[in-house]
Design an enzyme around this catalytic site. Structure first.
Site, PDB file in Angstrom:
ATOM      1  N   GLU A 150     -62.993  41.231  28.204  1.00 41.42           N
ATOM      2  CA  GLU A 150     -63.693  41.982  29.369  1.00 41.42           C
ATOM      3  C   GLU A 150     -63.399  43.521  28.599  1.00 41.42           C
ATOM      4  O   GLU A 150     -63.973  44.002  29.696  1.00 41.42           O
ATOM      5  CB  GLU A 150     -63.088  41.641  30.313  1.00 41.42           C
ATOM      6  N   ASN A 165     -69.156  40.882  33.452  1.00 40.24           N
ATOM      7  CA  ASN A 165     -69.521  42.596  34.406  1.00 40.24           C
ATOM      8  C   ASN A 165     -68.309  43.503  34.290  1.00 40.24           C
ATOM      9  O   ASN A 165     -69.178  44.756  33.508  1.00 40.24           O
ATOM     10  CB  ASN A 165     -68.575  42.347  35.704  1.00 40.24           C
ATOM     11  N   ASP A 166     -66.852  43.332  33.676  1.00 38.43           N
ATOM     12  CA  ASP A 166     -66.311  44.900  32.989  1.00 38.43           C
ATOM     13  C   ASP A 166     -66.872  44.499  31.779  1.00 38.43           C
ATOM     14  O   ASP A 166     -67.062  46.540  31.069  1.00 38.43           O
ATOM     15  CB  ASP A 166     -64.693  44.422  33.017  1.00 38.43           C
ATOM     16  N   ARG A 180     -55.767  33.053  36.353  1.00 36.99           N
ATOM     17  CA  ARG A 180     -56.192  34.302  36.136  1.00 36.99           C
ATOM     18  C   ARG A 180     -54.616  34.995  37.262  1.00 36.99           C
ATOM     19  O   ARG A 180     -54.738  35.211  37.760  1.00 36.99           O
ATOM     20  CB  ARG A 180     -57.596  35.887  36.301  1.00 36.99           C
ATOM     21  N   ARG A 203     -70.388  49.800  37.140  1.00 37.69           N
ATOM     22  CA  ARG A 203     -71.370  49.144  37.589  1.00 37.69           C
ATOM     23  C   ARG A 203     -71.498  49.163  39.606  1.00 37.69           C
ATOM     24  O   ARG A 203     -72.669  48.154  39.769  1.00 37.69           O
ATOM     25  CB  ARG A 203     -70.826  47.458  37.492  1.00 37.69           C
ATOM     26  N   ARG A 257     -58.568  33.070  41.143  1.00 37.34           N
ATOM     27  CA  ARG A 257     -58.297  34.824  41.056  1.00 37.34           C
ATOM     28  C   ARG A 257     -57.245  34.590  42.004  1.00 37.34           C
ATOM     29  O   ARG A 257     -56.999  34.758  43.030  1.00 37.34           O
ATOM     30  CB  ARG A 257     -59.394  35.243  41.829  1.00 37.34           C
ATOM     31  N   CYS A 281     -67.336  33.507  32.426  1.00 35.24           N
ATOM     32  CA  CYS A 281     -67.156  33.598  34.016  1.00 35.24           C
ATOM     33  C   CYS A 281     -67.750  35.320  34.360  1.00 35.24           C
ATOM     34  O   CYS A 281     -67.517  34.804  35.666  1.00 35.24           O
ATOM     35  CB  CYS A 281     -65.374  33.853  33.831  1.00 35.24           C
ATOM     36  N   HIS A 328     -69.417  45.158  49.610  1.00 36.58           N
ATOM     37  CA  HIS A 328     -69.551  43.780  49.761  1.00 36.58           C
ATOM     38  C   HIS A 328     -70.216  43.626  50.533  1.00 36.58           C
ATOM     39  O   HIS A 328     -70.622  42.011  51.197  1.00 36.58           O
ATOM     40  CB  HIS A 328     -67.986  44.342  50.853  1.00 36.58           C
TER      41      HIS A 328
END
Length: 548
Positions: free
Chosen positions: A427, A450-451, A328, A461, A292, A498, A185
């Site tokens: 993903e 990413n996934d 999503r 990751r 999101r 994305c 974060h």
């Protein structure tokens, strides 16, 4: 001059005097009153800290600093979590002071997270301690005051906390941390604020001394200690070049996205709120490629109802004024807890009950969201996207549920779209491998790199120990992306990207050649990407400068 290597949490260049971030000692104050008095003191401070975080979140969101607002919401959710509250109460009822009870409850929860097999959950331990530190400040009367730097500084520490970034003044030019990864974060906040950050330097942090001059080179992922005059001059030249590049980007604001040889695609934005939609429009986004929706559920004690969700989706659709908005559906799991949704702890939440799996496991929760989306569909150009899909049956099941809710509302006289396009995130390797079949039952694809990278390479990751293995550009991952894109093209459906790699300049030409129809980025990446695409040709030749 000494060089220390690390991982770039945020790129760019910084120069300043090294200063160490001081951490408050974990003293255990004596109880000042009865258990009941200490409990009331802790509760009053908890309410005050949560209110302060809410106000700070609203201010930052209004300023377009949405990543900061989102993380403040996560911290506020931690403060209002019943398990955390119960831990504090149990400690003070056994005779601990309010402060000791807060520290004890936080350390217990953080310890559980640090012992998790998931690097993502281990990183959340820092958020727990950060939220607890804010609560302690309200207990001792210092409240939410932020630190102010008096000179250009590069701050270093063992573990960078979100509050370190949130509290950084204008004179803080960079951060260096022994631990951490790019997905923490604190690094997300650093990128949002454009503060160069180097994490994972390990034992190199022990060689840093306050007062020494240093250059943080985020592009080459290193820190130069006591640089020579020549290095300082080089740094100043690089900084000036960056400023010139920022001015050059302004020429592309409001222009269509075209390559040098006339190929077009759309640049969409990833958002989590209407405030971010405004920021996306200001940056020149041509639509929303990833809304999101789970962020509507964070930072609160209850679940958002149908009306509240519908209002949030409708607000974004109206702002985007006919541009595509891809929402999503709820993507939560044990690694992304939501108050009001009881989830069992999982040793490996990345492979657990998350995304569409959780939605099917909690059909009541899912149907509320589907009705809200159907209500919002009358307000603009809505598309709905399913996360973590692994089979065509999941798509057909979700489509049937969405249509049931849409038709039910229409029968009641509620305005809804005649049809709501339903797509899938590619993903998982399973989705990419069966993309030919998925393209026949889905209306569009969005590749979540990413996934997809994480699952294809079996690399966590969020784990700095294997960070160098996490490469979307690796051939196994790119082969799956090419397969999915080709399936979409043959079926005549749109295909976007994305994940973070959508903003990776090293992959832009490859995505163009695959026929990707849109890239969905953060607002800050829109203009740089439009400029880059303007200088590319699909035959591989690049223009020296993007002139339009």
């Amino acid at each position: 001059m000494e060089m220390i290597k690390g991982i770039a949490g945020c790129g760019g260049y910084a120069c300043g005097v090294l200063r160490q971030i001081a951490r408050a000692p974990a003293a255990r104050p004596e109880a000042a009153g009865t258990p009941e008095m200490e409990w009331e003191k802790a509760e009053a401070a908890r309410r005050a800290a949560a209110a302060w975080m809410r106000d700070q979140s609203e201010q930052r969101r209004a300023q377009g600093r949405t990543e900061e607002a989102d993380i403040l919401d996560v911290h506020r959710a931690m403060l209002t979590d019943p398990d955390f509250s119960d831990g504090i109460r149990a400690a003070v009822m056994e005779g601990a002071s309010a402060g000791a009870g807060v520290r004890g409850a936080a350390e217990q929860l953080a310890g559980m997270l640090r012992g998790s097999g998931s690097a993502c959950l281990r990183e959340r331990a820092a958020d727990v301690m950060d939220a607890a530190a804010a609560l302690i400040r309200f207990l001792d009367g210092s409240g939410g005051q932020e630190r102010e730097a008096e000179e250009d500084q590069i701050l270093f520490c063992r573990e960078l906390l979100p509050s370190d970034v949130l509290g950084a003044g204008e004179r803080v030019k960079g951060f260096v941390a022994a631990e951490g990864s790019r997905t923490a974060h604190a690094c997300i906040l650093a990128r949002a604020r454009g503060i160069p950050t180097l994490v994972g330097v390990g034992e190199g942090a022990d060689r840093l001394a306050p007062g020494e001059t240093a250059i943080l080179d985020g592009e080459n992922q290193c820190l130069l200690i006591c640089p020579a005059q020549a290095a300082l001059e080089k740094f100043r030249a690089l900084a000036a070049r960056e400023e010139a590049a920022r001015l050059r980007l302004e020429r592309f604001r409001g222009r269509p996205t075209l390559s040098a040889d006339g190929h077009s695609l759309k640049l969409y934005c990833n958002i989590a709120s209407a405030a971010e939609a405004k920021l996306a429009l200001g940056a020149g986004a041509e639509g929303v490629g990833l809304f999101r929706s789970e962020f509507l559920f964070f930072g609160r004690a209850d679940l958002p109802g149908e009306e509240e969700q519908a209002a949030a989706y409708s607000a974004v659709l109206r702002l985007m004024a006919g541009r595509e908005v891809i929402v999503r559906t709820l993507d939560i799991g044990a690694d992304k807890p939501v108050p009001g949704v009881a989830l069992e702890r999982e040793d490996n939440p990345a492979l657990g009950c998350r995304g569409i799996r959780l939605c099917f496991a909690r059909p009541g929760l899912f149907r509320v969201q589907l009705r809200a989306l159907a209500r919002a569909s009358a307000a603009g150009n809505l598309k709905v996207m399913l996360p973590m899909v692994c089979s065509c049956e999941e798509v057909r099941r979700a489509r049937a549920m969405l249509e049931e809710e849409r038709a039910g509302l229409a029968a009641q006289g509620v305005p809804v779209a005649e049809r709501i396009p339903l797509g899938v995130m590619i993903e998982t390797p399973a989705a990419a491998l069966i993309s030919e079949e998925l393209a026949r039952c889905a209306d569009f694809f969005s590749i979540g790199t990413n996934d997809l990278t994480q699952y294809t390479l079996a690399v966590d990751r969020g784990n700095p120990a294997v960070a160098e293995l996490y490469r979307t550009a690796s051939e196994p991952v790119m082969a799956l992306i090419r397969r999915a894109a080709a399936s979409a093209l043959r079926a005549g459906i749109p295909v976007g990207v994305c994940g973070e790699s959508a903003a990776d300049p090293a992959l832009t030409l490859a995505y163009l050649r695959m026929g990707v129809t849109e890239l969905s980025l953060s607002a800050g990446d829109i203009l740089p990407m439009r400029c880059r695409i303007a200088g590319l040709r699909l035959d591989g030749a690049a223009e020296k400068e993007a002139e339009q």
